[in-house]
Structures are given as C-alpha cells and as structure tokens.
Design a protein around this motif. Structure first.
Motif, PDB file in Angstrom:
ATOM      1  N   VAL A 143       0.835  -1.204   0.000  1.00 55.65           N
ATOM      2  CA  VAL A 143       0.000   0.000   0.000  1.00 55.65           C
ATOM      3  C   VAL A 143       0.867   1.250   0.000  1.00 55.65           C
ATOM      4  CG1 VAL A 143      -1.769   1.266   1.264  1.00 55.65           C
ATOM      5  CG2 VAL A 143      -1.887  -1.213   1.128  1.00 55.65           C
ATOM      6  N   ASP A 144       1.897   1.278   0.845  1.00 52.06           N
ATOM      7  CA  ASP A 144       2.771   2.448   0.915  1.00 52.06           C
ATOM      8  C   ASP A 144       3.518   2.651  -0.398  1.00 52.06           C
ATOM      9  OD1 ASP A 144       1.952   2.838   3.497  1.00 52.06           O
ATOM     10  OD2 ASP A 144       3.655   1.783   4.388  1.00 52.06           O
ATOM     11  N   LEU A 145       3.970   1.554  -1.020  1.00 51.77           N
ATOM     12  CA  LEU A 145       4.716   1.656  -2.269  1.00 51.77           C
ATOM     13  C   LEU A 145       3.847   2.221  -3.371  1.00 51.77           C
ATOM     14  CD1 LEU A 145       7.321   0.972  -3.886  1.00 51.77           C
ATOM     15  CD2 LEU A 145       6.304  -1.258  -4.348  1.00 51.77           C
ATOM     16  N   GLN A 146       2.617   1.755  -3.456  1.00 55.42           N
ATOM     17  CA  GLN A 146       1.728   2.227  -4.512  1.00 55.42           C
ATOM     18  C   GLN A 146       1.216   3.629  -4.244  1.00 55.42           C
ATOM     19  OE1 GLN A 146       1.355   0.833  -7.234  1.00 55.42           O
ATOM     20  NE2 GLN A 146      -0.468   1.690  -8.206  1.00 55.42           N
ATOM     21  N   ASP A 149       3.794   6.917  -4.951  1.00 57.86           N
ATOM     22  CA  ASP A 149       3.986   7.452  -6.298  1.00 57.86           C
ATOM     23  C   ASP A 149       2.674   7.510  -7.072  1.00 57.86           C
ATOM     24  OD1 ASP A 149       6.690   7.798  -5.941  1.00 57.86           O
ATOM     25  OD2 ASP A 149       7.194   5.803  -6.657  1.00 57.86           O
ATOM     26  N   ASN A 150       1.549   7.542  -6.359  1.00 62.64           N
ATOM     27  CA  ASN A 150       0.267   7.561  -7.054  1.00 62.64           C
ATOM     28  C   ASN A 150       0.081   8.846  -7.850  1.00 62.64           C
ATOM     29  OD1 ASN A 150      -2.917   8.243  -6.929  1.00 62.64           O
ATOM     30  ND2 ASN A 150      -2.614   6.018  -6.963  1.00 62.64           N
ATOM     31  N   ALA A 151       0.523   9.976  -7.303  1.00 60.07           N
ATOM     32  CA  ALA A 151       0.361  11.244  -8.006  1.00 60.07           C
ATOM     33  C   ALA A 151       1.386  11.412  -9.125  1.00 60.07           C
ATOM     34  CB  ALA A 151       0.478  12.405  -7.019  1.00 60.07           C
ATOM     35  N   ARG A 152       2.534  10.758  -9.009  1.00 57.51           N
ATOM     36  CA  ARG A 152       3.588  10.919 -10.024  1.00 57.51           C
ATOM     37  C   ARG A 152       3.319  10.091 -11.270  1.00 57.51           C
ATOM     38  NH1 ARG A 152       8.235   8.245 -11.251  1.00 57.51           N
ATOM     39  NH2 ARG A 152       7.860   6.771  -9.549  1.00 57.51           N
ATOM     40  N   LEU A 153       2.760   8.898 -11.105  1.00 57.09           N
ATOM     41  CA  LEU A 153       2.519   8.011 -12.227  1.00 57.09           C
ATOM     42  C   LEU A 153       1.202   8.350 -12.901  1.00 57.09           C
ATOM     43  CD1 LEU A 153       3.593   4.607 -10.642  1.00 57.09           C
ATOM     44  CD2 LEU A 153       4.945   6.102 -12.109  1.00 57.09           C
ATOM     45  N   ARG A 178      -4.856  -1.734  -8.676  1.00 57.76           N
ATOM     46  CA  ARG A 178      -4.662  -0.287  -8.619  1.00 57.76           C
ATOM     47  C   ARG A 178      -5.469   0.239  -7.436  1.00 57.76           C
ATOM     48  NH1 ARG A 178      -7.678   2.993 -13.276  1.00 57.76           N
ATOM     49  NH2 ARG A 178      -6.826   4.611 -11.928  1.00 57.76           N
ATOM     50  N   LEU A 179      -4.964   1.275  -6.786  1.00 55.77           N
ATOM     51  CA  LEU A 179      -5.644   1.838  -5.631  1.00 55.77           C
ATOM     52  C   LEU A 179      -6.913   2.563  -6.067  1.00 55.77           C
ATOM     53  CD1 LEU A 179      -2.619   3.252  -3.618  1.00 55.77           C
ATOM     54  CD2 LEU A 179      -3.967   1.232  -3.082  1.00 55.77           C
ATOM     55  N   THR A 180      -7.958   2.416  -5.279  1.00 49.25           N
ATOM     56  CA  THR A 180      -9.234   3.044  -5.596  1.00 49.25           C
ATOM     57  C   THR A 180      -9.205   4.521  -5.215  1.00 49.25           C
ATOM     58  OG1 THR A 180     -10.104   2.392  -3.433  1.00 49.25           O
ATOM     59  CG2 THR A 180     -10.473   0.889  -5.274  1.00 49.25           C
ATOM     60  N   PRO A 181     -10.012   5.350  -5.882  1.00 45.62           N
ATOM     61  CA  PRO A 181     -10.031   6.790  -5.548  1.00 45.62           C
ATOM     62  C   PRO A 181     -10.467   7.062  -4.110  1.00 45.62           C
ATOM     63  CG  PRO A 181     -11.053   6.398  -7.695  1.00 45.62           C
ATOM     64  CD  PRO A 181     -10.840   5.049  -7.071  1.00 45.62           C
ATOM     65  N   GLN A 182     -11.434   6.287  -3.587  1.00 42.46           N
ATOM     66  CA  GLN A 182     -11.877   6.557  -2.216  1.00 42.46           C
ATOM     67  C   GLN A 182     -10.788   6.246  -1.196  1.00 42.46           C
ATOM     68  OE1 GLN A 182     -13.403   4.586  -4.402  1.00 42.46           O
ATOM     69  NE2 GLN A 182     -14.143   2.657  -3.516  1.00 42.46           N
ATOM     70  N   PHE A 183      -9.963   5.228  -1.474  1.00 39.96           N
ATOM     71  CA  PHE A 183      -8.862   4.955  -0.553  1.00 39.96           C
ATOM     72  C   PHE A 183      -7.815   6.059  -0.627  1.00 39.96           C
ATOM     73  CE2 PHE A 183      -4.599   3.289   0.229  1.00 39.96           C
ATOM     74  CZ  PHE A 183      -4.746   2.835   1.526  1.00 39.96           C
ATOM     75  N   MET A 184      -7.497   6.538  -1.827  1.00 41.96           N
ATOM     76  CA  MET A 184      -6.498   7.598  -1.955  1.00 41.96           C
ATOM     77  C   MET A 184      -6.972   8.882  -1.290  1.00 41.96           C
ATOM     78  SD  MET A 184      -3.771   6.505  -3.158  1.00 41.96           S
ATOM     79  CE  MET A 184      -3.061   8.141  -3.093  1.00 41.96           C
ATOM     80  N   SER A 185      -8.279   9.132  -1.321  1.00 46.93           N
ATOM     81  CA  SER A 185      -8.802  10.308  -0.638  1.00 46.93           C
ATOM     82  C   SER A 185      -8.571  10.210   0.869  1.00 46.93           C
ATOM     83  CB  SER A 185     -10.289  10.458  -0.942  1.00 46.93           C
ATOM     84  OG  SER A 185     -10.840  11.545  -0.229  1.00 46.93           O
ATOM     85  N   TYR A 187      -6.278   8.272   2.280  1.00 44.26           N
ATOM     86  CA  TYR A 187      -4.830   8.166   2.518  1.00 44.26           C
ATOM     87  C   TYR A 187      -4.178   9.547   2.519  1.00 44.26           C
ATOM     88  CZ  TYR A 187      -0.087   6.285   2.209  1.00 44.26           C
ATOM     89  OH  TYR A 187       1.231   5.978   2.451  1.00 44.26           O
ATOM     90  N   LYS A 188      -4.636  10.450   1.652  1.00 41.15           N
ATOM     91  CA  LYS A 188      -4.066  11.797   1.621  1.00 41.15           C
ATOM     92  C   LYS A 188      -4.395  12.561   2.896  1.00 41.15           C
ATOM     93  CE  LYS A 188      -4.106  12.157  -3.420  1.00 41.15           C
ATOM     94  NZ  LYS A 188      -4.712  12.833  -4.601  1.00 41.15           N
ATOM     95  N   GLN A 189      -5.562  12.294   3.453  1.00 42.26           N
ATOM     96  CA  GLN A 189      -5.937  12.949   4.705  1.00 42.26           C
ATOM     97  C   GLN A 189      -5.317  12.288   5.933  1.00 42.26           C
ATOM     98  OE1 GLN A 189     -10.215  13.006   4.800  1.00 42.26           O
ATOM     99  NE2 GLN A 189     -10.402  14.175   2.901  1.00 42.26           N
TER     100      GLN A 189
END
Length: 378
Positions: A143-146, A149-153, A178-185, A187-189
């Motif tokens: 999870v941390d690896l993906q 660099d989610n914003a860079r790729l 691939r990480l889902t948008p709701q998880f990335m939301s 994760y950023k917070q």
C-alpha cells in the motif's frame, strides 16, 4: 585606393543574416484523427486491463525464485485503456531494521539511475507501476509503495503481485491491482478512523481494484517454444542404440517430459494456506485488542474531561448566583491529553490477507480434490 580596398574587404565578408527572433515556438505534429481516441495524452481514458510481455513475466518469476519479497519497477505505456508492460527491473533489497525513509530514498535514486541508462540506449523509460513477489497480498509495504507514487505516475500506476509459492507448483500466479479513488482520498488525509471509513465507504475489499491480465508473446518466442517442444526424428546414433537394446525406436523430444502437474501437492499447499489463515487471525486479534485498549483510554480521558467541564460550569453558576465573577475558562485539551482515535488501516489489511489466504486455500483444496478423483482407480 583606400576606397577600393575597403570595398574589396566588404565584398569578401559574408552577407549579414536576418536577426533571428529571441524565442521561437516549437511546432508539433498533430495526432491523426484515427489515433486521437486511442492515444491518451491527458490521461482521461480509464485503465481497464494490463498486458504483460513474456519477457516481463520471466523476469518477475526469476526474481521470485531469488527473493521471497522482491520489488521492482514496471516500464511501458498505457494505450487505449490497456497498460502495456514491455520491460521491468528489480529494486535493491535492504534489511528490515533499516529506516523506511532511507530505504525509500535509496530505491528512488537507484530507479532514477536505471531509467537514465535506459534512456541512453533508447530503451523503455516510462514507469507505469511496480511489481512485488510475495505470498501474502495486501501488505502494508504494498500500500505504501503504490500510494507514494500515485500522483507521479499516470493514472496512479498499477501494482502486479506474483506468488512465488504457486510458481514452484507450475502455476503462474499474477494479479494486477490499482488503488481506488476513495482509498487515496482517505490516505491523503491520513485519516483511517471509524468515521472516516464510513464517509469513504472503505472496507478491505475496496482498497485495491483488480484488473484483468493477459500475457503477450512475440511471434519469435512462440515459434521457438513450438520448435523445442515438437518431437524430433531420432538420429543415427539414437536408432543404433535403440536397436542394440532391442527396444522400439521412438521419437525423442528436445524438452524432457514434465510430470509436475500430476503431483497432488495437497499436504504442502493446504498446510501453508491454513498456517497463513491462522497467523492472519492471530494478528487480527492482537490488532483488535490494541485498538480496544486505545479506545478505552480515549473514553476514560473523555469522561474525565467531561466531568471537569461539568464541575466548572456548576462552580461558575454558583459564583454568579453569589454575585461573584465566574472563573476563567481553561483549555481542556491542555489539562487532559486525549489520544487520537487509532487507525483502522492495519485491521483492514489483515482482513484482506485472511480473505486472500482463504481463497487460496479454497483453490488449492479444489484442485487437489480434482487430482485425487482423477488418480483413483476406475
């Protein structure tokens, strides 16, 4: 004479060129209309599948044999919603006790150097994601690896997971996520409390989105495999040896026969998956006990803070009734150290590991039962 000499010198000098503008805008060729809907310039076409080249598959399998938990970078491009992975390279491994930040910096520097060398030899240099060889999916490192660099790729990148334990039994286990948008939301917070999980509708099954995978093999590789697997006619020496031993001459194959698929392999596969399920349940129970302990601490501190606020309000009401000035308000957060609500991310990942191990156990037992039934005497 002087005039003619100056005229001769002036005539021998090159003609002055027109002044070039300071900034010239580069010109670009327009994309043909037939390819405008396929080539994703603005990253607007969603990723729907992953295509792995046969060389990439062989490299990942080789890395899985050498390292149980290997990590690497995938190179390629996304074309019409399909991520075409054409090359990959492994990242250096570091001891577990080393600092995570230092490891991340070292791997990033190594990746930058390798991509620079590939650029010099006109090789694939566009990173589209990562791969990892592991027997336990949904690890914190994945999870941390993906997510790092989610914003860079482009499109957030993909993650290919290979299970080397199944490769030893002749099963090429590859899964793309691939990480889902709701998880990335979330994760950023950096918020994985109960209320945040409810707002983002997050469960262990909604962290990653699985993508279908297909393997692409070149025509030359297919022709080579077809040639080496096709039985060849016996040579003169082989025929002479066969006749001297009074046995019938039979065609000899370039590849030796492989009977590994007939191996039942039930005890090892079932035992390993059962151990993973039990270990996952133990880890989940330990994590839940830690979360419950922290939750009790939070509730205890909140009760003390609420009791203090209530007592202070009653004291101020009494002083006002007596005609005295109320006591000044104090910051409760300074008097009572209420810890933040514990993160539930680790619990979700452990539930995902238990679910994946249970599915692997189901597949292993199902395949083993079919082999046992086929091996029974008629």
């Amino acid at each position: 004479m002087a005039t003619s000499m100056a005229a001769a010198i002036a005539a021998s000098l090159p003609a002055p060129t027109a002044a070039t503008p300071s900034s010239v805008k580069p010109t670009y060729d327009a994309i043909p209309a037939s390819m405008s809907k396929v080539i994703d310039i603005q990253a607007e076409i969603p990723i729907t599948s992953v295509q792995l080249d046969a060389m990439v598959v062989s490299k990942i399998i080789k890395h899985g044999r050498e390292s149980a938990f290997g990590t690497g970078t995938l190179l390629g491009l996304d074309f019409d919603g399909t991520v075409e992975v054409s090359n990959c390279f492994s990242l250096p491994a570091f001891p577990e006790e080393e600092d995570k930040a230092a490891k991340a910096v070292a791997q990033a520097n190594y990746q930058r150097k390798v991509i620079g060398h590939l650029r010099e030899v006109q090789g694939d240099e566009n990173a589209v994601g990562f791969y990892q060889t592991t027997t336990v999916p949904l690890r914190q490192s994945l999870v941390d690896l993906q997510a790092a660099d989610n914003a860079r790729l482009r499109q957030g990148g993909i993650l290919v997971v290979h299970d080397p334990s199944q490769a030893s039994r002749g099963i090429a286990s590859f899964r793309a996520y691939r990480l889902t948008p709701q998880f990335m939301s979330a994760y950023k917070q950096k918020k994985f409390a109960t209320q945040s999980l409810i707002e983002h509708r997050l469960t262990f099954s909604s962290i990653f989105e699985e993508l279908p995978i297909r393997i692409h093999t070149s025509a030359l590789a297919s022709a080579f495999l077809s040639m080496v697997s096709k039985p060849s006619s016996p040579t003169t020496l082989q025929s002479y040896a066969a006749r001297s031993m009074t046995t019938l001459a039979r065609p000899y194959s370039s590849l030796p026969p492989d009977f590994s698929h007939l191996d039942l392999g039930l005890p090892s596969a079932v035992t390993r998956n059962l151990e993973q399920v039990v270990e996952g349940l133990d880890s989940y129970r330990t994590e839940e006990n830690n979360v419950a302990y922290l939750t009790r601490q939070i509730a205890r501190e909140k009760t003390r803070a609420d009791a203090y606020v209530t007592t202070r309000k009653e004291e101020n009401a009494r002083r006002i009734a007596q005609g005295l000035s109320p006591l000044p308000e104090e910051d409760v957060s300074r008097l009572f150290k209420i810890p933040p609500e514990p993160s539930r991310l680790e619990s979700m990942l452990l539930l995902g590991q238990i679910d994946a191990s249970a599915k692997n156990l189901e597949e292993a037992t199902g395949t083993g039962l079919v082999r046992i039934y086929a091996a029974q005497d008629p």
